[in-house]
Write a protein that holds these residues in place. Structure first.
Motif, PDB file in Angstrom:
ATOM      1  N   SER A 197       0.840  -1.199   0.000  1.00  0.00           N
ATOM      2  CA  SER A 197       0.000   0.000   0.000  1.00  0.00           C
ATOM      3  C   SER A 197       0.874   1.249   0.000  1.00  0.00           C
ATOM      4  CB  SER A 197      -0.922   0.004   1.223  1.00  0.00           C
ATOM      5  OG  SER A 197      -0.164   0.124   2.411  1.00  0.00           O
ATOM      6  N   PRO A 198       0.364   2.343  -0.528  1.00  0.00           N
ATOM      7  CA  PRO A 198       1.131   3.601  -0.519  1.00  0.00           C
ATOM      8  C   PRO A 198       1.447   4.066   0.902  1.00  0.00           C
ATOM      9  CG  PRO A 198      -0.712   3.730  -2.058  1.00  0.00           C
ATOM     10  CD  PRO A 198      -0.901   2.470  -1.280  1.00  0.00           C
ATOM     11  N   GLU A 199       0.564   3.762   1.861  1.00  0.00           N
ATOM     12  CA  GLU A 199       0.800   4.173   3.243  1.00  0.00           C
ATOM     13  C   GLU A 199       2.047   3.507   3.808  1.00  0.00           C
ATOM     14  OE1 GLU A 199      -2.074   3.139   2.069  1.00  0.00           O
ATOM     15  OE2 GLU A 199      -3.301   4.974   2.156  1.00  0.00           O
ATOM     16  N   GLU A 200       2.248   2.244   3.506  1.00  0.00           N
ATOM     17  CA  GLU A 200       3.425   1.527   4.005  1.00  0.00           C
ATOM     18  C   GLU A 200       4.691   2.080   3.375  1.00  0.00           C
ATOM     19  OE1 GLU A 200       2.565  -2.487   3.040  1.00  0.00           O
ATOM     20  OE2 GLU A 200       1.423  -2.866   4.882  1.00  0.00           O
TER      21      GLU A 200
ATOM     22  N   GLU B 185       5.080   5.116   2.207  1.00  0.00           N
ATOM     23  CA  GLU B 185       5.272   6.454   2.772  1.00  0.00           C
ATOM     24  C   GLU B 185       5.851   6.380   4.178  1.00  0.00           C
ATOM     25  OE1 GLU B 185       2.672  10.502   3.709  1.00  0.00           O
ATOM     26  OE2 GLU B 185       1.755   8.796   2.663  1.00  0.00           O
ATOM     27  N   ALA B 186       5.441   5.376   4.965  1.00  0.00           N
ATOM     28  CA  ALA B 186       5.976   5.203   6.324  1.00  0.00           C
ATOM     29  C   ALA B 186       7.461   4.897   6.292  1.00  0.00           C
ATOM     30  CB  ALA B 186       5.217   4.097   7.043  1.00  0.00           C
TER      31      ALA B 186
ATOM     32  N   THR C 252       9.335   8.141   5.252  1.00  0.00           N
ATOM     33  CA  THR C 252       9.350   9.084   6.379  1.00  0.00           C
ATOM     34  C   THR C 252      10.351   8.651   7.440  1.00  0.00           C
ATOM     35  OG1 THR C 252       7.018   9.611   5.998  1.00  0.00           O
ATOM     36  CG2 THR C 252       7.941  10.171   8.151  1.00  0.00           C
TER      37      THR C 252
END
Length: 338
Positions: A20-23, A25-26, A29
């Motif tokens: 997922s894009p969230e993973e 991005e994490a 970051t």
């Protein structure tokens, strides 16, 4: 002691298949944060710590050659050398957010020398606290008198440090020594006993000894001829400031060490956030070495006196160099007939 198969373990940022894009991005970051923390440490703390450490070495060696020898100064000299070594080991974080690539054997050797500096600085500081304590409570036993011999104290600390570091090197693991893997000073692939032993002998026992020293200092009644507690603390404020700094920084570091052990026991690699906090804890440990050297230079009396002398000399030379003498113009003699 049972051998552990640690081939399954890896860093979360390098092992997960991010769906997922969230993973993703994490991870980005997390890597940005650790990179910025690393750059701040290298740019600010390392130069300050090394300059302070070199100045302390020069001052202590100068005083030693001038026969100005004190047990406390010799122990702090040994403590300074240990912290300078720790700063040099901290250069391994320059590659963050990536890690050094090394075989298990090479990583074990690196970990051995790092742990030698880590345990050495911790236990030589305990000896320093004990020496300071005995200045307020005169020794009455052979053991107490032995602590007033700094060479004997240093030899005892080096022996204990070597044994603990060797034990930790064994607990890193003797299997798969030829395999290459990402390497930290505390190897990720080390057995869980590695972190447990490091916590007990590198933080738990030393912290209890520090608390015991402070309890005796505050609770025990000193002899009538001894200085008051406030005067005693004012004579060596650097030692007490370092004690608080070491406890706070190493507490954070050792809590994260234990947390990593819990993940290993549950056969989990954790998350990228866990990896980030562990990396920050490692850098905080190195910041403590730099801060301790600055505290010694600024607050330990022999060092502070030398620094003040240098500052006074610079102030005297600066006005002298900036003073410009303006030559007086010769008076003009006018000649002429009246």
């Amino acid at each position: 002691m049972t051998s552990h198969n640690m081939t399954w373990i890896s860093y979360p940022s390098k092992s997960q298949s991010f769906n997922s894009p969230e993973e993703i991005e994490a991870v980005i970051t997390s890597q940005n944060i650790i990179s910025r923390v690393m750059h701040c440490y290298i740019a600010l703390f390392v130069p300050t710590g090394l300059i302070a450490g070199i100045c302390i070495l020069i001052i202590f060696i100068k005083n030693h050659l001038q026969k100005k020898r004190a047990s406390l100064d010799l122990l702090l000299l040994h403590f300074t050398i240990s912290n300078i070594i720790m700063i040099f080991f901290s250069f391994t974080v320059i590659t963050r957010p990536d890690y050094l690539k090394a075989t298990h054997l090479a990583c074990s050797l690196l970990s051995f020398f790092f742990n030698f500096g880590y345990f050495n600085s911790q236990y030589i500081f305990i000896m320093t606290l004990l020496t300071l304590l005995l200045e307020r409570f005169p020794p009455s036993t052979a053991l107490c008198k032995a602590t007033q011999r700094p060479i004997l104290c240093v030899g005892l600390v080096l022996t204990c440090t070597f044994c603990l570091s060797l034990t930790e090197a064994v607990l890193v693991g003797t299997d798969n020594y030829h395999l290459e893997a990402p390497c930290q000073l505390d190897p990720l692939f080390a057995w869980p006993e590695y972190e447990i032993v490091k916590f007990i002998f590198g933080f738990g026992i030393p912290s209890l000894l520090q608390i015991l020293c402070f309890t005796v200092l505050c609770a025990k009644e000193a002899p009538a001829e001894a200085p008051s507690l406030q005067q005693h603390i004012r004579t060596s404020p650097a030692v007490y400031a370092i004690s608080a700094t070491m406890f706070i920084c190493r507490l954070f570091y050792n809590v994260m060490i234990l947390f990593r052990t819990a993940l290993k026991l549950h056969t989990s690699i954790g998350t990228t956030k866990n990896e980030l906090v562990m990396n920050i804890a490692e850098i905080v440990l190195f910041c403590e070495s730099c801060a301790s050297l600055v505290v010694i230079l600024c607050f330990h009396k022999p060092c502070k006196d030398e620094v003040l002398k240098v500052i006074q000399r610079c102030r005297r030379k600066t006005p002298a160099n900036n003073h410009l003498e303006i030559p007086e113009a010769a008076p003009a003699h006018l000649s002429g007939s009246q």
